[in-house]
Design an enzyme around this catalytic site. Structure first.
Site, PDB file in Angstrom:
ATOM      1  N   LEU A 138      46.285  43.555  31.562  1.00 48.37           N
ATOM      2  CA  LEU A 138      46.406  42.791  32.596  1.00 48.37           C
ATOM      3  C   LEU A 138      46.185  43.348  33.828  1.00 48.37           C
ATOM      4  O   LEU A 138      46.772  44.507  33.983  1.00 48.37           O
ATOM      5  CB  LEU A 138      47.994  41.994  32.570  1.00 48.37           C
ATOM      6  CG  LEU A 138      48.206  41.048  31.418  1.00 48.37           C
ATOM      7  CD1 LEU A 138      49.736  40.465  31.829  1.00 48.37           C
ATOM      8  CD2 LEU A 138      47.328  39.796  31.293  1.00 48.37           C
ATOM      9  N   ASP A 139      45.661  42.542  34.886  1.00 51.16           N
ATOM     10  CA  ASP A 139      45.667  43.153  36.134  1.00 51.16           C
ATOM     11  C   ASP A 139      46.875  43.438  36.919  1.00 51.16           C
ATOM     12  O   ASP A 139      47.863  42.735  36.521  1.00 51.16           O
ATOM     13  CB  ASP A 139      44.876  42.269  37.029  1.00 51.16           C
ATOM     14  CG  ASP A 139      43.467  41.864  36.685  1.00 51.16           C
ATOM     15  OD1 ASP A 139      42.832  42.709  36.006  1.00 51.16           O
ATOM     16  OD2 ASP A 139      42.839  41.166  37.114  1.00 51.16           O
ATOM     17  N   LYS A 140      47.198  44.682  37.768  1.00 49.37           N
ATOM     18  CA  LYS A 140      48.440  44.601  38.218  1.00 49.37           C
ATOM     19  C   LYS A 140      48.945  43.337  39.176  1.00 49.37           C
ATOM     20  O   LYS A 140      50.027  43.282  38.962  1.00 49.37           O
ATOM     21  CB  LYS A 140      48.184  45.801  39.460  1.00 49.37           C
ATOM     22  CG  LYS A 140      49.330  46.281  40.236  1.00 49.37           C
ATOM     23  CD  LYS A 140      49.157  47.433  41.143  1.00 49.37           C
ATOM     24  CE  LYS A 140      48.427  46.784  42.363  1.00 49.37           C
ATOM     25  NZ  LYS A 140      48.411  48.170  43.372  1.00 49.37           N
ATOM     26  N   THR A 166      48.277  40.194  38.323  1.00 46.60           N
ATOM     27  CA  THR A 166      48.555  39.130  37.192  1.00 46.60           C
ATOM     28  C   THR A 166      50.024  39.328  36.565  1.00 46.60           C
ATOM     29  O   THR A 166      50.237  40.461  36.060  1.00 46.60           O
ATOM     30  CB  THR A 166      47.260  39.234  36.256  1.00 46.60           C
ATOM     31  OG1 THR A 166      46.275  38.933  36.837  1.00 46.60           O
ATOM     32  CG2 THR A 166      47.658  38.151  35.143  1.00 46.60           C
ATOM     33  N   ARG A 222      39.379  35.560  37.641  1.00 48.84           N
ATOM     34  CA  ARG A 222      39.394  35.616  38.932  1.00 48.84           C
ATOM     35  C   ARG A 222      37.813  35.456  39.508  1.00 48.84           C
ATOM     36  O   ARG A 222      37.693  34.521  40.351  1.00 48.84           O
ATOM     37  CB  ARG A 222      39.837  36.721  39.261  1.00 48.84           C
ATOM     38  CG  ARG A 222      41.516  36.983  39.056  1.00 48.84           C
ATOM     39  CD  ARG A 222      41.942  38.402  39.248  1.00 48.84           C
ATOM     40  NE  ARG A 222      42.070  38.811  40.641  1.00 48.84           N
ATOM     41  CZ  ARG A 222      42.427  39.978  40.880  1.00 48.84           C
ATOM     42  NH1 ARG A 222      42.822  40.815  39.910  1.00 48.84           N
ATOM     43  NH2 ARG A 222      42.260  40.354  42.086  1.00 48.84           N
TER      44      ARG A 222
END
Length: 222
Positions: free
Chosen positions: A73-75, A77, A163
């Site tokens: 997961l993105d930081k 998110t 995104r």
């Protein structure tokens, strides 16, 4: 001849502590001998990298080596991460992700009122000379005050996919300064909300609790 002197090992500076370990552990919503489900808070990267100070796997393995990353997961998110607890399930879950046998759903708040109430985003890009397909399905939960609240079924799992795809159609995720949101000074309103997979011949499904910053935006915009 010239004697080669061994280089000194450079120790990477550690920016996290046992406090971070306990912060992540208290956000486990399930744990067994083979895997755990983490409701990842905002601000933690999934794994180490350039400019990364805090990452989930290194923190969880602070005192042992019991945890294995199988997806990211993105930081920015928040939400559910599936983490393996042994090499067998690390390999198995990784293969299941590749075969799309693990289903993931997200919640997102977008800028603007998206035209369709239900639909699919399907894009093609080039990466290292290869064609990469990105695909997701979405359904609108609510539209109000020039914002849209969506449930998203992620079919492929490309980097920054959700995104980027919504930015490309003119509806950046609220709080996404990297992809087009210049107006809202909120944290990123993108949540890994649900994960479903088969384990020991049984269907397992987990849902995340909605974090405070996301709830605040829902109350503010809807």
């Amino acid at each position: 001849y010239t004697e080669l002197k061994p280089k000194k090992a450079v120790r990477k500076k550690i920016f996290f502590s046992t406090n971070d370990f306990y912060e992540l552990k208290k956000n486990f919503i399930f744990e067994c001998e083979d895997y755990c489900i983490l409701n990842k808070p905002y601000g933690y990267a999934s794994q180490d990298g350039l400019k990364v100070k805090k990452n989930v796997i290194d923190i969880l393995n602070l005192n042992s080596k019991d945890y294995y990353i199988v997806h990211r997961l993105d930081k920015e998110t928040s939400g559910l991460m599936l983490i393996a607890k042994n090499r067998y399930y690390a390999k198995k879950f990784s293969e299941m992700f590749k075969l799309r046998e693990i289903k993931k759903k997200y919640l997102a708040i977008l800028n603007g009122k998206i035209k369709k109430n239900k639909g699919e985003l399907h894009t093609k890009d080039k990466l290292n000379g290869k064609e990469i397909v990105s695909k997701l399905n979405f359904e609108v939960i609510s539209k109000r005050n020039n914002f849209s609240y969506l449930e998203i079924d992620l079919i492929t799992g490309r980097k920054h996919q959700i995104r980027k795809q919504f930015f490309d159609i003119g509806h950046p995720v609220v709080g996404d300064t990297k992809y087009g949101d210049k107006n809202n000074k909120n944290l990123l309103c993108l949540l890994s909300y649900e994960i479903e997979f088969k384990y020991n011949n049984k269907i397992k499904k987990y849902k995340a609790t909605i974090p405070k910053h996301f709830k605040t935006c829902l109350e503010k915009f809807f």
